[in-house]
Scaffold this active site. Sequence first.
Site, PDB file in Angstrom:
ATOM      1  N   ASP A  19       0.849  -1.202   0.000  1.00  0.00           N
ATOM      2  CA  ASP A  19       0.000   0.000   0.000  1.00  0.00           C
ATOM      3  C   ASP A  19       0.883   1.251   0.000  1.00  0.00           C
ATOM      4  OD1 ASP A  19      -2.579  -1.549   0.900  1.00  0.00           O
ATOM      5  OD2 ASP A  19      -1.081  -2.006   2.418  1.00  0.00           O
ATOM      6  N   GLU A 263       1.461  -6.654  -4.952  1.00  0.00           N
ATOM      7  CA  GLU A 263       1.080  -5.825  -6.093  1.00  0.00           C
ATOM      8  C   GLU A 263       2.280  -5.080  -6.684  1.00  0.00           C
ATOM      9  OE1 GLU A 263      -2.597  -3.711  -5.818  1.00  0.00           O
ATOM     10  OE2 GLU A 263      -1.862  -2.022  -6.989  1.00  0.00           O
TER      11      GLU A 263
HETATM   12  O1  TRH Z   1       4.517  -6.140   0.762  1.00  0.00           O
HETATM   13  P1  TRH Z   1       3.468  -6.719  -0.085  1.00  0.00           P
HETATM   14  O2  TRH Z   1       3.014  -8.036   0.283  1.00  0.00           O
HETATM   15  O3  TRH Z   1       2.250  -5.736  -0.132  1.00  0.00           O
HETATM   16  C1  TRH Z   1       0.907  -6.170  -0.188  1.00  0.00           C
HETATM   17  C2  TRH Z   1       0.258  -5.949  -1.479  1.00  0.00           C
HETATM   18  O4  TRH Z   1       0.317  -4.630  -1.864  1.00  0.00           O
HETATM   19  C3  TRH Z   1      -1.180  -6.386  -1.391  1.00  0.00           C
HETATM   20  O5  TRH Z   1      -1.822  -6.203  -2.617  1.00  0.00           O
HETATM   21  C4  TRH Z   1      -1.846  -5.583  -0.347  1.00  0.00           C
HETATM   22  O6  TRH Z   1      -3.166  -5.946  -0.228  1.00  0.00           O
HETATM   23  C5  TRH Z   1      -1.113  -5.823   0.923  1.00  0.00           C
HETATM   24  O7  TRH Z   1       0.240  -5.453   0.791  1.00  0.00           O
HETATM   25  C6  TRH Z   1      -1.715  -5.063   2.034  1.00  0.00           C
HETATM   26  O8  TRH Z   1       4.002  -6.804  -1.595  1.00  0.00           O
HETATM   27  P2  TRH Z   1       4.237  -5.650  -2.679  1.00  0.00           P
HETATM   28  O9  TRH Z   1       2.941  -5.061  -3.128  1.00  0.00           O
HETATM   29  O10 TRH Z   1       5.077  -6.217  -3.696  1.00  0.00           O
HETATM   30  O11 TRH Z   1       5.039  -4.529  -1.911  1.00  0.00           O
HETATM   31  C7  TRH Z   1       6.382  -4.696  -1.564  1.00  0.00           C
HETATM   32  C8  TRH Z   1       7.125  -3.399  -1.752  1.00  0.00           C
HETATM   33  O12 TRH Z   1       8.419  -3.534  -1.201  1.00  0.00           O
HETATM   34  C9  TRH Z   1       7.312  -3.035  -3.212  1.00  0.00           C
HETATM   35  O13 TRH Z   1       7.198  -1.632  -3.344  1.00  0.00           O
HETATM   36  C10 TRH Z   1       8.750  -3.452  -3.502  1.00  0.00           C
HETATM   37  C11 TRH Z   1       9.388  -3.145  -2.174  1.00  0.00           C
HETATM   38  N1  TRH Z   1      10.652  -3.842  -1.899  1.00  0.00           N
HETATM   39  C12 TRH Z   1      11.794  -3.091  -1.749  1.00  0.00           C
HETATM   40  O14 TRH Z   1      11.758  -1.849  -1.907  1.00  0.00           O
HETATM   41  N2  TRH Z   1      12.973  -3.713  -1.445  1.00  0.00           N
HETATM   42  C13 TRH Z   1      13.067  -5.051  -1.290  1.00  0.00           C
HETATM   43  O15 TRH Z   1      14.177  -5.563  -1.026  1.00  0.00           O
HETATM   44  C14 TRH Z   1      11.875  -5.833  -1.464  1.00  0.00           C
HETATM   45  C15 TRH Z   1      11.944  -7.317  -1.319  1.00  0.00           C
HETATM   46  C16 TRH Z   1      10.690  -5.199  -1.748  1.00  0.00           C
END
Ligand code: TRH
Length: 367
Positions: A19, A263
């Site tokens: 989010d 996402e």
């Molecule tokens: O963290 P998430 O599981 O977030 C989820 C989803 O958004 C889901 O749809 C929502 O309903 C829930 O949260 C509440 O996975 P997502 O969306 O991939 O977000 C991870 C973020 O972290 C993304 O912006 C990439 C970032 N990231 C980094 O910046 N550095 C890293 O090393 C990693 C592994 C991720």
Amino acid sequence: MREPRTIAIFCQVLDNYGDVGVCWRLARRFAHDGKNVTLWVDDLKRLQRLRPSINPGSAEQALDHFTLRSWSDAAPLGVVADLIISAFGCRLPEADLIRMSAVTPAPVWVNLEYLSAEPWVEGSHLLPSPHPRWPLREYFFFPGFTQRTGGLLCEPDLLARRKAFDVDTRSRFLSRLGIQPPTGSKLVSLFCYPSAPIASLFHMMQSGAPVMCLVPEGVTALAPAAGETWSRGALTLKGVPFLEPDEYDHLLWSCDLNFVRGEDSAVRAQWAAQPMLWQLYPQADDAHAVKLQAFSALYSESLDPHCASTWGSFSRWWNGSQHATPDWRGLLNALPVLKAYSYAWQQRLASIPELASSLIEFARQIR
Ligand code: TRH
């Protein structure tokens, strides 16, 4: 038609990083285009994981050319902006709604929804929802993978930077992180939920072609800590730090296969133009299985049928929608075809509307 100049984005963190990751990205993107942007977040500690330089105790601070504000209670915020974005259905304080309804011209108010490839999204995108008490309309705004959705967020220079990330830049990036992939091995990144069959995946990776699997800190207790390496058969497991988002892009660009989740990381993996497997955010009523099916159908539409079947089976298994063990070796063999296809898919996504631009265009039309 009036250009929206001030933008307020509201984010209530449900869990994880998606989010706040999407909202931060959107705020940065608008600010880059010269908009006056304020991002309100109710859990700054969560954002700090992505942007460690912020102070989670500060009520207001500058970040990436926008204003970051702490949103700690339901008290009126006194928000005035041309475009107001409630991310993922978050609710604004009543006093602010009253204030918004008294402004002329009224601000454009959108509810930025979650990403889904389901066909109904096209029919719901931009539908207005009149407020039950105040003369206000909130519009549903859906990101998506097709022309008739809001599209996906992409920085204007992202694809050029991706293209410029050549073999030498990749080796420099990897060696800065202390990563030296064994000769001839495939490099894989793993970002997933604990519910994924991680132990089985690691087991599969132990036989077949050599694989180095990079696991960011905090993803699973089955992987070594950042900086540590374990070797088991054909598998080298390496813990890496949780990277800042732009660095995480570099990691996705560097790997031959990326496991992503939720996402935002899934969108970044698609812009990376590398083979990917997406674990959707698990939902109680199995809604994620429907979303997975919709995405897989669209994604593999023009993929070689044999590859599509190997990738699809792995993807269902990874998401808990299939019990039968998928073909890891088959997936490794399919990587060259999947890589070429990922580039074609990236190009296809680049030809549909871009999320931040679609939001601005919509606000312009409504005003
Ligand atoms: O963290 P998430 O599981 O977030 C989820 C989803 O958004 C889901 O749809 C929502 O309903 C829930 O949260 C509440 O996975 P997502 O969306 O991939 O977000 C991870 C973020 O972290 C993304 O912006 C990439 C970032 N990231 C980094 O910046 N550095 C890293 O090393 C990693 C592994 C991720």
